[in-house]
Design a protein around this motif. Structure first.
Motif, mmCIF file in Angstrom:
data_model
loop_
_atom_site.group_PDB
_atom_site.id
_atom_site.type_symbol
_atom_site.label_atom_id
_atom_site.label_comp_id
_atom_site.label_asym_id
_atom_site.label_seq_id
_atom_site.Cartn_x
_atom_site.Cartn_y
_atom_site.Cartn_z
ATOM 1 N N THR A 1 21.217 -21.898 -53.938
ATOM 2 C CA THR A 1 21.423 -20.467 -54.189
ATOM 3 C C THR A 1 21.735 -19.741 -52.886
ATOM 4 N N HIS A 2 22.258 -20.464 -51.913
ATOM 5 C CA HIS A 2 22.524 -19.881 -50.604
ATOM 6 C C HIS A 2 23.746 -18.975 -50.615
ATOM 7 N N ILE B 1 18.915 -12.823 -45.571
ATOM 8 C CA ILE B 1 17.556 -13.058 -46.056
ATOM 9 C C ILE B 1 17.314 -12.310 -47.363
ATOM 10 N N LYS B 2 17.757 -11.056 -47.428
ATOM 11 C CA LYS B 2 17.575 -10.261 -48.648
ATOM 12 C C LYS B 2 18.201 -10.952 -49.860
ATOM 13 N N HIS C 1 18.222 -21.203 -44.000
ATOM 14 C CA HIS C 1 18.719 -21.654 -42.697
ATOM 15 C C HIS C 1 19.107 -20.445 -41.854
ATOM 16 N N ILE C 2 18.612 -20.414 -40.624
ATOM 17 C CA ILE C 2 19.020 -19.396 -39.660
ATOM 18 C C ILE C 2 19.635 -20.138 -38.481
ATOM 19 N N MET D 1 7.424 -14.177 -38.452
ATOM 20 C CA MET D 1 6.239 -13.709 -39.172
ATOM 21 C C MET D 1 6.568 -12.541 -40.088
ATOM 22 N N ASN D 2 7.560 -11.748 -39.718
ATOM 23 C CA ASN D 2 8.030 -10.708 -40.632
ATOM 24 C C ASN D 2 8.639 -11.318 -41.885
ATOM 25 N N ILE D 3 9.377 -12.397 -41.699
ATOM 26 C CA ILE D 3 9.920 -13.122 -42.854
ATOM 27 C C ILE D 3 8.775 -13.640 -43.720
#
Length: 774
Positions: free
Chosen positions: A630-631, A644-645, A661-662, A679-681
């Motif tokens: 679903t990327h 990310i959203k 993946h980043i 950590m926000n993620i």
């Protein structure tokens, strides 16, 4: 010419030529051998197809026709394979293709076999983890034979679906002999010892480890031995907690030496299938998870509960050892190998858990010499910044947590979990009561060509969902075949490591079975959800709310249907984003070659379409692919926040595993800044698993390692360089990638430290293209 003999009356008598057999003998022609072989072999028709085997009379008629054909050939010598070819022709002429499927040979033309020996031809870049050696050539030949065998034994509709590219049966070469992947409970080996062959007759049997060095080696050899019974990755969940009792009281330097030994053993054993490294992973927590703190430790052949052992020792007593071993493992990986290269295996799965989001202030005050959780996590992000090695297993979202449960990611991104509600022996397994322990893994993976479903649906969303559900039904047919075949394999004793029952070191009776086979799941993977909605809506996931809404609807329907199928068929079916190192390419190539889908496929396939169209009649290794799972497409020119959203929404739906993946730029971000971003993620999104990927260049001339992808060495100027990057779920040399993955590497949108710091950053600029080495 065919030999002739003169009879007593002077007439010439035609004799049949001798037969050169495949088992190494010359024998006289015997027509009855054909009859007997057909009677024996076509019994498989009843076993696999439910179709009647050949009768003796029918076999005799076939044998007579074969003999007549041979007489016309005027040969002096026959070969077994030639006779079989003629038999197969006669079976087809008699109107029995099912008998021919069973009696035919599997193998490869001599030319193709020679190409495999030289590292060319059949699936040369199908697995980037394979090395250039003789064992790889041997494996490829075996793979080719096995794949042909299973495609012949499947019902024709299943075979055709795989070959046409509607579905993909992963690890087809191992379909009939073994399950897919497994995450092991290390306590099993610390209690029973090590029996590498599973039955103790071929290899030496070791009792439970009494020293740390032996415990490390047992862990290493357990994963290596498991490769003989599994097709995919092997790992240990909760690795450091279960290992900690062996490290009690040791100084940091000694612990670091042990961690170094573990890593080097795992990255220097070229013993896995085809002479490759053991595809391995370890789940790492910076401290003792709360679920294990009060649980009796298992080590040195004892459950330290104070009843069956002299003392009661719980895992909570070994917090010091876990913290030091976590630090040591990260530091060893930060150093890299002798050349300074990153270690590909074991993949470190860094567990981000609620237990470690706040410091144990009392413990820290009592042990100021030990690293804090914050410091340990920072070290993990130093490793991510330098090499991109770690994977982050985010257990903070609610959907990742359940009452009294355990959860882990394994292999290239498969997620497994067990909890009290689903397992009525959960408590006994936690306590290792009577040797009961956790088995988490997968029997088989089948992926679906979602863009092709959209081509067939022609804009009708309800029809699209119906087609995908039909594909899921087909996957379950394959799972049931797998289940039936594996039962035969188990009965025949052909999976000894999995089914081993070692001698209990305390009772001298047979212990518990190594793997609870009923606990393994069946996995359905999705490929190309982005292209699927692009066909249906005219826009991609990141381009339109309508496309995202359709993708969520489709995935939710599929996830619910997987649960229905699980209940209906009595098996656990998980929906997943599969690694698809080659499947994304294979599906795209299949649709490009098919006239019915080519026009639609050209509009949505990613990669170098022009090159693919020019080369499609020369090779199947084309630089085109579908976006996995679903990327959002790798090359989408959007900010990291927007990526990310879009992608985090699907994690709770894809219960079998997913990954974000980043891809980092050439510069290395500050470790603390990277940790803050990560950590926000972890705290504010549904992302359950993510990784930061660093590209590297290694000079083959002077062994110099450089960040980024370069065509020449900055140190010596040589152009003899090798690129490293993450192919799917692990880091590997780019030269072993297929054309589609190399194209994807070029397409990837990379993010530099500024993009990670600035939440309002605009879409990053595309970097100039680079010559990827082949």
């Amino acid at each position: 010419m065919q030999p002739k003999q003169q009879s007593l009356d002077g007439s010439l008598v035609v004799t049949m030529p001798q037969v050169r057999t495949t088992d190494g003998h010359f024998i006289e022609w015997n027509k009855e051998a054909i009859v007997n072989q057909l009677l024996k072999e076509t019994v498989l028709c009843e076993k696999y197809y439910g179709i009647t085997a050949i009768t003796r009379e029918e076999a005799q008629n076939i044998a007579k026709d074969v003999e007549k054909s041979i007489l016309k050939m005027n040969l002096s010598v026959l070969s077994g394979p030639l006779i079989r070819e003629i038999v197969n022709i006669k079976l087809l002429e008699s109107g029995h293709p099912e008998w021919r499927k069973i009696s035919t040979r599997v193998g490869t033309p001599v030319f193709d076999a020679c190409e495999i020996d030289l590292g060319n031809g059949f699936e040369v870049n199908e697995n980037a983890n394979l090395q250039c050696n003789a064992e790889t050539a041997h494996k490829k030949k075996a793979d080719k034979i096995s794949k042909e065998q299973y495609l012949l034994l499947f019902p024709q509709e299943i075979t055709d679906m795989h070959l046409k590219g509607d579905i993909h049966i992963h690890d087809l070469e191992y379909f009939g002999t073994r399950p897919f992947c497994q995450d092991w409970d290390l306590r099993y080996f610390f209690y029973y010892g090590l029996m590498p062959d599973g039955n103790g007759t071929k290899a030496s049997v070791a009792g439970p480890a009494m020293k740390a060095e032996v415990a490390i080696l047992h862990a290493v050899k357990a994963l290596g031995s498991a490769q003989t019974n599994f097709a995919g990755g092997q790992g240990f969940y909760n690795f450091l907690t279960f290992l900690a009792p062996y490290l009690e009281g040791k100084e940091y330097k000694e612990i670091e030496q042990l961690m170094q030994m573990f890593i080097y053993e795992m990255t220097q054993m070229m013993v896995a299938r085809g002479g490759q490294l053991v595809f391995s992973s370890v789940q790492l927590s910076p401290g003792i998870p709360s679920i294990w703190k009060d649980i009796p430790a298992v080590y040195m052949g004892k459950v330290w509960n104070g009843l069956d052992s002299p003392l009661k020792r719980t895992y909570g007593e070994f917090e010091r050892e876990v913290r030091l071993s976590f630090k040591a493992l990260m530091n060893v990986m930060l150093q890299g190998d002798y050349w300074g290269k990153p270690f590909s295996f074991p993949k470190p799965e860094i567990s981000i858990e609620p237990d470690f989001m706040q410091e144990d202030t009392l413990f820290n005050k009592t042990h100021p010499e030990l690293p804090t959780y914050e410091e340990l996590y920072t070290t993990a992000f130093e490793l991510a910044s330098k090499f991109g090695t770690p994977y982050f297993d985010n257990q903070l979202p609610e959907y990742r947590r359940s009452k009294g449960g355990i959860s882990c990611y394994q292999c290239c991104a498969y997620q497994f979990s067990v909890n009290e509600e689903d397992d009525n022996e959960f408590e006994e397994k936690v306590l290792f009561k009577e040797g009961k322990h956790f088995s988490m893994g997968s029997w088989q993976v089948v992926s679906l060509n979602c863009p092709r479903a959209a081509y067939k649906a022609n804009g009708n969303d309800n029809l699209l969902i119906a087609i995908l559900k039909k594909q899921m039904d087909d996957a379950v047919k394959i799972f049931n075949i797998k289940k039936n075949w594996m039962n035969q394999v188990i009965t025949a004793g052909r999976m000894p490591f999995i089914t081993q029952r070692p001698k209990d070191p305390n009772t001298n009776k047979k212990g518990s079975i190594a793997v609870d086979l009923n606990a393994l799941v069946y996995t359905i993977g999705v490929i190309g959800i982005n292209e699927m909605v692009q066909v249906q809506c005219g826009c991609q996931l990141h381009e339109s709310h309508i496309a995202m809404k359709l993708a969520i609807r489709v995935m939710t329907e599929m996830e619910m249907y997987a649960k229905e199928l699980s209940v209906k068929h009595g098996m656990t079916i998980a929906l997943a984003r599969t690694p698809a190192e080659t499947t994304c390419q294979r599906f795209a190539v299949s649709d490009l070659l098919n006239e019915s889908y080519r026009k639609d496929a050209i509009r949505v396939i990613k990669g170098d379409i022009d090159t693919a169209l020019r080369q499609r009649n020369m090779t199947r290794d084309l630089p085109v692919y579908y976006t996995n799972g679903t990327h959002v497409p790798p090359g989408a020119n959007i900010s990291i926040i927007d990526r990310i959203k879009a992608e985090h929404t699907f994690f709770p739906i894809v219960d079998g595993g997913n990954i974000l993946h980043i891809w980092l730029g050439e510069s290395s971000p500050d470790a603390k800044g990277l940790k803050e971003f990560a950590m926000n993620i972890a705290k504010n999104t549904q992302v359950g698993y993510f990784a930061f990927t660093k590209d590297l260049t290694i000079c083959r001339n002077d062994s110099h390692v450089m960040p980024g992808l370069h065509n020449t060495c900055e140190n010596c100027g040589s152009n003899n360089v090798e690129h490293l990057s993450r192919v799917t779920g692990y880091i590997q040399a780019v030269s072993g990638w297929n054309a589609a993955k190399k194209q994807e590497l070029k397409d990837r949108q990379r993010y530099d430290p500024e993009h990670l710091r600035n939440k309002n950053t605009k879409s990053p600029e595309k970097k100039p293209s680079l010559q990827i080495q082949t």
